[in-house]
Design a protein around this motif. Structure first.
Motif, PDB file in Angstrom:
ATOM      1  N   ARG A  66       6.616   2.699  -2.042  1.00 40.72           N
ATOM      2  CA  ARG A  66       5.393   3.279  -1.439  1.00 40.72           C
ATOM      3  C   ARG A  66       4.832   4.404  -2.296  1.00 40.72           C
ATOM      4  NH1 ARG A  66       8.694   3.119   3.366  1.00 40.72           N
ATOM      5  NH2 ARG A  66       8.690   5.395   3.317  1.00 40.72           N
ATOM      6  N   THR A  67       5.706   5.184  -2.884  1.00 38.98           N
ATOM      7  CA  THR A  67       5.260   6.265  -3.769  1.00 38.98           C
ATOM      8  C   THR A  67       4.563   5.690  -4.996  1.00 38.98           C
ATOM      9  OG1 THR A  67       7.066   7.689  -3.020  1.00 38.98           O
ATOM     10  CG2 THR A  67       6.019   8.255  -5.125  1.00 38.98           C
ATOM     11  N   THR A 114       1.149   4.372  -4.006  1.00 39.95           N
ATOM     12  CA  THR A 114       0.193   5.468  -3.777  1.00 39.95           C
ATOM     13  C   THR A 114      -0.302   6.031  -5.104  1.00 39.95           C
ATOM     14  OG1 THR A 114       1.264   6.028  -1.687  1.00 39.95           O
ATOM     15  CG2 THR A 114      -0.112   7.740  -2.711  1.00 39.95           C
ATOM     16  N   LEU A 160       2.454  -0.568   0.575  1.00 42.22           N
ATOM     17  CA  LEU A 160       2.234   0.492   1.557  1.00 42.22           C
ATOM     18  C   LEU A 160       2.288  -0.014   2.996  1.00 42.22           C
ATOM     19  CD1 LEU A 160      -0.620   2.425  -0.258  1.00 42.22           C
ATOM     20  CD2 LEU A 160       1.737   3.211   0.131  1.00 42.22           C
TER      21      LEU A 160
END
Length: 162
Positions: free
Chosen positions: A139-140, A143, A52
């Motif tokens: 990043r997804t 998360t 991230l």
């Protein structure tokens, strides 16, 4: 044999009986489980936060993964074994426990998220290992990983109160 019948058999097994009848065995196993889970989530969070771009921005993803993942997998094995032992001690109670079911679903989702990440974005990690920000797919995945693992902790703590 139904799933409930299997749970009844597990609970009545010598291992299940020994754990449930002991004054100290369940708390000892639970302590090991919590410590192992702490290491699992802490090491996963280190990598997720790097993906991230929140921490360890000066380190490559490949290098950080090489350092953390052996700890993650070892701790996960210990957490899975200790969790299974706790389950066996009261399998019929856990069978109908909604937070337990939520925890198992979240664990499965965390595993599926990891598999998708490794078979997609991580396959090209050598192209973006030093990049900040990382690709949107990374990043997804990071998360979702954090959401699922925080949910595992939340549901795990909830189990004892239901």
């Amino acid at each position: 044999m139904t799933l409930l019948d299997l749970c009844t058999s597990l609970e009545a097994s010598s291992v299940g009986s020994a754990i449930s009848e002991s004054e100290w065995l369940f708390p000892a196993i639970e302590t090991i489980h919590v410590l192992a889970l702490t290491l699992v989530i802490g090491s996963i969070a280190m990598l997720d936060l790097r993906l991230l771009g929140v921490s360890s921005r000066d380190r490559g993803v490949v290098a950080l993964a090489a350092e953390t993942l052996p700890w993650t997998w070892a701790a996960f094995a210990i957490a899975a074994i200790s969790g299974s032992l706790m389950f066996v001690s009261a399998a019929t109670k856990y069978y109908g426990n909604t937070p337990f079911r939520i925890k198992i679903i979240l664990l499965a989702l965390a595993g599926a998220n990891m598999a998708v990440f490794h078979f997609t974005a991580y396959r090209r990690v050598h192209h973006w290992t030093e990049a900040v920000p990382t690709p949107i797919a990374a990043r997804t995945a990071a998360t979702l990983s954090l959401i699922f693992w925080i949910g595992v902790v939340f549901a795990g703590r909830w189990i004892g109160f239901v």
